[in-house]
Design a protein around this motif. Structure first.
Motif, PDB file in Angstrom:
ATOM      1  N   VAL A 244       4.234   6.152  -6.380  1.00 21.54           N
ATOM      2  CA  VAL A 244       3.687   7.207  -5.521  1.00 21.54           C
ATOM      3  C   VAL A 244       2.340   6.769  -4.947  1.00 21.54           C
ATOM      4  N   GLU A 245       1.487   6.179  -5.781  1.00 25.38           N
ATOM      5  CA  GLU A 245       0.174   5.719  -5.320  1.00 25.38           C
ATOM      6  C   GLU A 245       0.324   4.671  -4.217  1.00 25.38           C
ATOM      7  N   HIS A 246       1.257   3.733  -4.421  1.00 25.02           N
ATOM      8  CA  HIS A 246       1.466   2.687  -3.428  1.00 25.02           C
ATOM      9  C   HIS A 246       1.920   3.293  -2.100  1.00 25.02           C
ATOM     10  N   LYS A 247       2.852   4.233  -2.156  1.00 25.05           N
ATOM     11  CA  LYS A 247       3.354   4.878  -0.939  1.00 25.05           C
ATOM     12  C   LYS A 247       2.228   5.623  -0.224  1.00 25.05           C
ATOM     13  N   LEU A 248       1.403   6.340  -0.971  1.00 23.06           N
ATOM     14  CA  LEU A 248       0.288   7.065  -0.373  1.00 23.06           C
ATOM     15  C   LEU A 248      -0.700   6.097   0.268  1.00 23.06           C
ATOM     16  N   SER A 249      -0.944   4.972  -0.384  1.00 20.50           N
ATOM     17  CA  SER A 249      -1.839   3.968   0.199  1.00 20.50           C
ATOM     18  C   SER A 249      -1.260   3.398   1.490  1.00 20.50           C
ATOM     19  N   GLU A 250       0.055   3.177   1.508  1.00 22.79           N
ATOM     20  CA  GLU A 250       0.697   2.686   2.728  1.00 22.79           C
ATOM     21  C   GLU A 250       0.545   3.686   3.857  1.00 22.79           C
ATOM     22  N   VAL A 251       0.824   4.942   3.576  1.00 21.77           N
ATOM     23  CA  VAL A 251       0.751   5.993   4.591  1.00 21.77           C
ATOM     24  C   VAL A 251      -0.686   6.152   5.083  1.00 21.77           C
ATOM     25  N   SER A 252      -1.646   5.998   4.173  1.00 26.33           N
ATOM     26  CA  SER A 252      -3.062   6.138   4.531  1.00 26.33           C
ATOM     27  C   SER A 252      -3.648   4.836   5.073  1.00 26.33           C
ATOM     28  N   ARG A 253      -2.831   3.784   5.089  1.00 24.41           N
ATOM     29  CA  ARG A 253      -3.279   2.444   5.480  1.00 24.41           C
ATOM     30  C   ARG A 253      -4.472   2.005   4.653  1.00 24.41           C
ATOM     31  N   VAL A 254      -4.392   2.306   3.354  1.00 24.59           N
ATOM     32  CA  VAL A 254      -5.442   1.949   2.409  1.00 24.59           C
ATOM     33  C   VAL A 254      -4.846   1.050   1.365  1.00 24.59           C
TER      34      VAL A 254
ATOM     35  N   ILE B  48      -9.169   9.924   3.091  1.00 20.25           N
ATOM     36  CA  ILE B  48      -8.978   8.475   3.014  1.00 20.25           C
ATOM     37  C   ILE B  48     -10.146   7.817   2.282  1.00 20.25           C
ATOM     38  N   ASP B  49     -11.358   8.245   2.568  1.00 23.05           N
ATOM     39  CA  ASP B  49     -12.524   7.681   1.874  1.00 23.05           C
ATOM     40  C   ASP B  49     -12.450   7.957   0.374  1.00 23.05           C
ATOM     41  N   THR B  50     -12.083   9.175   0.014  1.00 23.83           N
ATOM     42  CA  THR B  50     -11.971   9.546  -1.400  1.00 23.83           C
ATOM     43  C   THR B  50     -10.802   8.809  -2.043  1.00 23.83           C
ATOM     44  N   TRP B  51      -9.690   8.685  -1.308  1.00 25.38           N
ATOM     45  CA  TRP B  51      -8.519   7.977  -1.841  1.00 25.38           C
ATOM     46  C   TRP B  51      -8.854   6.523  -2.159  1.00 25.38           C
ATOM     47  N   LYS B  52      -9.659   5.879  -1.326  1.00 22.71           N
ATOM     48  CA  LYS B  52     -10.030   4.486  -1.580  1.00 22.71           C
ATOM     49  C   LYS B  52     -10.715   4.350  -2.943  1.00 22.71           C
ATOM     50  N   VAL B  53     -11.658   5.227  -3.204  1.00 21.99           N
ATOM     51  CA  VAL B  53     -12.375   5.195  -4.483  1.00 21.99           C
ATOM     52  C   VAL B  53     -11.433   5.570  -5.622  1.00 21.99           C
ATOM     53  N   PHE B  54     -10.657   6.615  -5.408  1.00 23.14           N
ATOM     54  CA  PHE B  54      -9.726   7.102  -6.426  1.00 23.14           C
ATOM     55  C   PHE B  54      -8.693   6.034  -6.784  1.00 23.14           C
ATOM     56  N   SER B  55      -8.087   5.398  -5.788  1.00 20.52           N
ATOM     57  CA  SER B  55      -7.061   4.400  -6.070  1.00 20.52           C
ATOM     58  C   SER B  55      -7.654   3.175  -6.766  1.00 20.52           C
ATOM     59  N   ALA B  56      -8.894   2.823  -6.440  1.00 22.65           N
ATOM     60  CA  ALA B  56      -9.547   1.714  -7.154  1.00 22.65           C
ATOM     61  C   ALA B  56      -9.739   2.087  -8.620  1.00 22.65           C
TER      62      ALA B  56
END
Length: 112
Positions: free
Chosen positions: A101-111, A47-55
């Motif tokens: 896909v990115e949006h769905k992953l963010s939703e699932v990760s609550r990010v 989740i921490d890495t996803w936050k940086v990655f998605s930004a």
């Protein structure tokens, strides 16, 4: 386009394709980091890495897609200069699928 002279001759100029290529290197590298967090079953690190990655993905997409009123983006530039090459090769459509896909992953990760 002529050669720069005087003070401008020694001033570095941005190389748009080099910037975009480096952006893709960031995406590849962070994808490996995400995979490693999954292999280690480390949800917090993911989740921490996803936050940086998605930004970064959001920033990179703006470079490619453009921002209304601010700049046309790489795809529009390619289309304008090279007979709609981005449109013909459906580059923008690929982004639509990735964003979903990115949006769905963010939703699932609550990010977000």
């Amino acid at each position: 386009m002529g050669c720069a002279t005087g003070k401008m001759a020694n001033t570095p100029r941005p190389q748009v394709f080099a910037v975009m290529r480096n952006g893709h290197e960031v995406i590849r590298g962070m994808s490996k980091d995400l995979r490693e967090t999954l292999e280690n079953n480390d949800a917090k690190a993911f989740i921490d890495t996803w936050k940086v990655f998605s930004a970064w993905l959001s920033y990179h997409a703006k470079m490619e897609d453009g921002v209304e009123g601010k700049g046309m983006g790489m795809f529009a530039l390619l289309d304008a200069k090279f007979d709609k090459i981005a449109e013909k090769n459906k580059l923008r459509n690929a982004h639509d699928e990735l964003h979903a896909v990115e949006h769905k992953l963010s939703e699932v990760s609550r990010v977000e």
